[in-house]
Design a protein around this motif. Structure first.
Motif, PDB file in Angstrom:
ATOM      1  N   LYS A 163     -55.852  -5.858  55.804  1.00  0.00           N
ATOM      2  CA  LYS A 163     -56.793  -5.292  56.749  1.00  0.00           C
ATOM      3  C   LYS A 163     -56.742  -3.764  56.705  1.00  0.00           C
ATOM      4  O   LYS A 163     -55.672  -3.156  56.749  1.00  0.00           O
ATOM      5  N   LEU A 164     -57.918  -3.170  56.603  1.00  0.00           N
ATOM      6  CA  LEU A 164     -58.012  -1.728  56.645  1.00  0.00           C
ATOM      7  C   LEU A 164     -57.987  -1.259  58.100  1.00  0.00           C
ATOM      8  O   LEU A 164     -58.386  -1.987  59.001  1.00  0.00           O
ATOM      9  N   PRO A 165     -57.527  -0.040  58.342  1.00  0.00           N
ATOM     10  CA  PRO A 165     -57.570   0.469  59.714  1.00  0.00           C
ATOM     11  C   PRO A 165     -59.004   0.584  60.192  1.00  0.00           C
ATOM     12  O   PRO A 165     -59.942   0.655  59.383  1.00  0.00           O
ATOM     13  N   PRO A 166     -59.228   0.603  61.502  1.00  0.00           N
ATOM     14  CA  PRO A 166     -60.593   0.691  62.007  1.00  0.00           C
ATOM     15  C   PRO A 166     -61.271   1.958  61.526  1.00  0.00           C
ATOM     16  O   PRO A 166     -60.623   2.983  61.303  1.00  0.00           O
ATOM     17  N   PRO A 167     -62.583   1.919  61.343  1.00  0.00           N
ATOM     18  CA  PRO A 167     -63.289   3.109  60.856  1.00  0.00           C
ATOM     19  C   PRO A 167     -63.249   4.221  61.883  1.00  0.00           C
ATOM     20  O   PRO A 167     -63.062   3.978  63.083  1.00  0.00           O
ATOM     21  N   PRO A 168     -63.393   5.461  61.442  1.00  0.00           N
ATOM     22  CA  PRO A 168     -63.404   6.574  62.394  1.00  0.00           C
ATOM     23  C   PRO A 168     -64.563   6.452  63.384  1.00  0.00           C
ATOM     24  O   PRO A 168     -65.591   5.857  63.098  1.00  0.00           O
ATOM     25  N   VAL A 169     -64.367   7.038  64.558  1.00  0.00           N
ATOM     26  CA  VAL A 169     -65.401   7.043  65.583  1.00  0.00           C
ATOM     27  C   VAL A 169     -66.424   8.114  65.241  1.00  0.00           C
ATOM     28  O   VAL A 169     -66.068   9.210  64.803  1.00  0.00           O
ATOM     29  N   MET A 170     -67.684   7.770  65.407  1.00  0.00           N
ATOM     30  CA  MET A 170     -68.747   8.723  65.142  1.00  0.00           C
ATOM     31  C   MET A 170     -68.700   9.877  66.141  1.00  0.00           C
ATOM     32  O   MET A 170     -68.786   9.649  67.355  1.00  0.00           O
ATOM     33  N   PRO A 171     -68.562  11.123  65.693  1.00  0.00           N
ATOM     34  CA  PRO A 171     -68.662  12.252  66.623  1.00  0.00           C
ATOM     35  C   PRO A 171     -70.061  12.305  67.232  1.00  0.00           C
ATOM     36  O   PRO A 171     -71.049  12.327  66.495  1.00  0.00           O
ATOM     37  N   PRO A 172     -70.185  12.294  68.549  1.00  0.00           N
ATOM     38  CA  PRO A 172     -71.529  12.252  69.158  1.00  0.00           C
ATOM     39  C   PRO A 172     -72.443  13.371  68.705  1.00  0.00           C
ATOM     40  O   PRO A 172     -73.649  13.168  68.560  1.00  0.00           O
ATOM     41  N   ALA A 173     -71.887  14.554  68.456  1.00  0.00           N
ATOM     42  CA  ALA A 173     -72.729  15.672  68.072  1.00  0.00           C
ATOM     43  C   ALA A 173     -73.288  15.545  66.672  1.00  0.00           C
ATOM     44  O   ALA A 173     -74.217  16.278  66.308  1.00  0.00           O
ATOM     45  N   LEU A 174     -72.740  14.644  65.853  1.00  0.00           N
ATOM     46  CA  LEU A 174     -73.211  14.487  64.477  1.00  0.00           C
ATOM     47  C   LEU A 174     -73.966  13.185  64.263  1.00  0.00           C
ATOM     48  O   LEU A 174     -74.310  12.860  63.122  1.00  0.00           O
ATOM     49  N   ALA A 175     -74.212  12.420  65.322  1.00  0.00           N
ATOM     50  CA  ALA A 175     -74.914  11.147  65.151  1.00  0.00           C
ATOM     51  C   ALA A 175     -76.316  11.358  64.613  1.00  0.00           C
ATOM     52  O   ALA A 175     -76.801  10.586  63.777  1.00  0.00           O
ATOM     53  N   TRP A 176     -77.001  12.409  65.079  1.00  0.00           N
ATOM     54  CA  TRP A 176     -78.364  12.680  64.615  1.00  0.00           C
ATOM     55  C   TRP A 176     -78.382  13.024  63.132  1.00  0.00           C
ATOM     56  O   TRP A 176     -79.308  12.658  62.403  1.00  0.00           O
ATOM     57  N   TRP A 177     -77.336  13.717  62.655  1.00  0.00           N
ATOM     58  CA  TRP A 177     -77.260  14.076  61.240  1.00  0.00           C
ATOM     59  C   TRP A 177     -76.862  12.874  60.383  1.00  0.00           C
ATOM     60  O   TRP A 177     -77.447  12.632  59.324  1.00  0.00           O
ATOM     61  N   ALA A 178     -75.900  12.099  60.849  1.00  0.00           N
ATOM     62  CA  ALA A 178     -75.417  10.963  60.062  1.00  0.00           C
ATOM     63  C   ALA A 178     -76.497   9.905  59.887  1.00  0.00           C
ATOM     64  O   ALA A 178     -76.551   9.226  58.853  1.00  0.00           O
ATOM     65  N   ALA A 179     -77.379   9.736  60.884  1.00  0.00           N
ATOM     66  CA  ALA A 179     -78.413   8.712  60.785  1.00  0.00           C
ATOM     67  C   ALA A 179     -79.398   8.987  59.665  1.00  0.00           C
ATOM     68  O   ALA A 179     -80.064   8.066  59.175  1.00  0.00           O
ATOM     69  N   SER A 180     -79.511  10.227  59.229  1.00  0.00           N
ATOM     70  CA  SER A 180     -80.472  10.581  58.171  1.00  0.00           C
ATOM     71  C   SER A 180     -79.810  10.749  56.813  1.00  0.00           C
ATOM     72  O   SER A 180     -80.452  11.200  55.868  1.00  0.00           O
TER      73      SER A 180
END
Length: 294
Positions: A163-180
Motif C-alpha cells: 500500500k502506498l501512503p495516502p496522496p498529498p492534500v490539494m492546497p486550496p489556493a492551487l485547486a483552480w490551477w491543478a484542474a486545468s
C-alpha cells in the motif's frame, strides 16, 4: 541525492485520458494458484453435471446425449470465466482468493467481449495444451500476459500489493490551477520521485529539503502545463500535481462512484486567491437569464 529517493516503481497503465496509473502486475506463481482454484471449481461443476447427464439423458438417443455432453463441456469451461469475470468486473473465484483482477490495457474494467476472448483462448491454451502456451507467453511478456490477454487487450493485476501512503492534500489556493493541468507528459518515475520526497520531507534538514524540492518541482513544472503561478513554494506545487493526478485516476476507474471524502488540512500560508498576473479562465456567459448575486 535524488537517486536515494527512487525505489522500485510499479508497472504503469496509461488510460484513454492520458493518465498514468501505478499498478502491480500479477506474478506467474500467484496466477497459477488462482488458476488451479478455478480449475478445481470447474471440475467439481463438471463432475456434478456429468452425473446428472448420466442419470437423465443417457436413456435418449445416443447422438443427442453426446451432443448435449459436448455443449455442456464447452459451456462449463468457457462460460465459467466469462460469466464470473463479466459479473464481477474481472474476478473469478480463484482471482478473488488470490487478490487478482483482470483490467483493460487502458486501466478500465474488463468488458464482456474481452472476457469472451480470454475464455475462448483459455479453452485452447489451458485445457487443450495443459497450460503450456499460457506459461510460455506469460514468461516472455514483460507484463505477464498469456495469449488470451494479448488478443483481448487485458492484463492481470494484483490488488494486494504494498500500500502506498495516502496522496498529498490539494492546497486550496492551487485547486483552480491543478484542474486545468495537462499531465500527459508527466512520467511515472517523476511522480513516484515527488511522492517519495513529500513522504520523507519531514526527515530531511531544511537546507536539503528546500534544495531537493526546488529541483524536483522545476523538473515537474517543465512537464506540465500551464506552469505554476509565480511565488508558490515548490512543496505546494508537487502536492497539487500529485493530488490532481490521483483525483483523475479515481474519476477514471470509478466514474459512477461517490466522490472521495474530503480530507481536512490546514490552509496554506499564502492567499487562497490566484496571485496577481495569473490567468484564471472565466466562466462562459449564461443564456438562461440567471444573474449571480454580487
Amino acid at each position: 541525492m535524488l537517486v536515494a529517493l527512487v525505489d522500485m516503481v510499479p508497472e504503469t497503465v496509461v488510460t484513454g485520458d492520458a493518465v498514468v496509473l501505478d499498478v502491480q502486475i500479477a506474478q506467474l506463481p500467484v496466477r497459477a494458484v488462482g488458476a488451479l482454484i478455478d480449475l478445481a471449481v470447474v471440475m467439481i461443476g463438471y463432475v456434478i453435471g456429468v452425473l446428472l447427464w448420466a442419470a437423465t439423458l443417457t436413456q435418449f438417443d445416443e447422438a443427442l446425449s453426446a451432443a448435449v455432453l459436448i455443449i455442456f463441456t464447452v459451456l462449463v469451461i468457457v462460460g465459467y470465466p466469462v460469466v464470473f469475470e463479466t459479473a464481477t468486473r474481472g474476478r473469478s473465484l480463484g482471482k478473488m482468493a488470490m487478490g487478482l483482477r483482470v483490467v483493460s490495457d487502458d486501466g478500465g474494467p474488463e468488458r464482456f467481449r474481452q472476457a469472451l476472448f480470454r475464455g475462448l483462448a483459455g479453452f485452447i491454451e489451458i485445457f487443450t495444451f495443459m497450460g503450456g502456451p499460457a506459461v510460455i507467453c506469460s514468461l516472455i511478456s514483460p507484463r505477464g500476459k498469456r495469449i488470451g490477454d494479448v488478443f483481448a487487450g487485458t492484463v492481470v493485476i494484483s490488488e494486494r500489493g504494498p500500500k502506498l501512503p495516502p496522496p498529498p492534500v490539494m492546497p486550496p489556493a492551487l485547486a483552480w490551477w491543478a484542474a486545468s493541468l495537462e499531465l500527459s507528459a508527466l512520467t511515472p518515475d517523476q511522480a513516484e520521485l515527488a511522492r517519495q520526497f513529500l513522504a520523507r520531507a519531514p526527515e530531511l534538514t531544511p537546507q536539503v529539503r528546500n534544495e531537493m524540492a526546488y529541483r524536483i518541482a522545476t523538473d515537474i513544472a517543465a512537464r506540465v502545463s500551464p506552469p505554476p503561478p509565480p511565488g508558490v513554494p515548490p512543496q505546494y506545487v508537487l502536492a497539487a500535481v500529485l493530488a490532481e493526478r490521483h483525483r483523475r485516476e479515481l474519476a477514471r476507474l470509478r466514474p459512477s462512484g461517490p466522490p472521495p471524502p474530503p480530507t481536512s488540512a490546514a490552509p496554506p500560508p499564502y492567499p487562497a486567491t490566484p496571485p496577481p498576473g495569473a490567468v484564471v479562465p472565466k466562466a462562459a456567459p449564461r443564456t438562461d437569464g440567471f444573474v449571480p448575486p454580487s
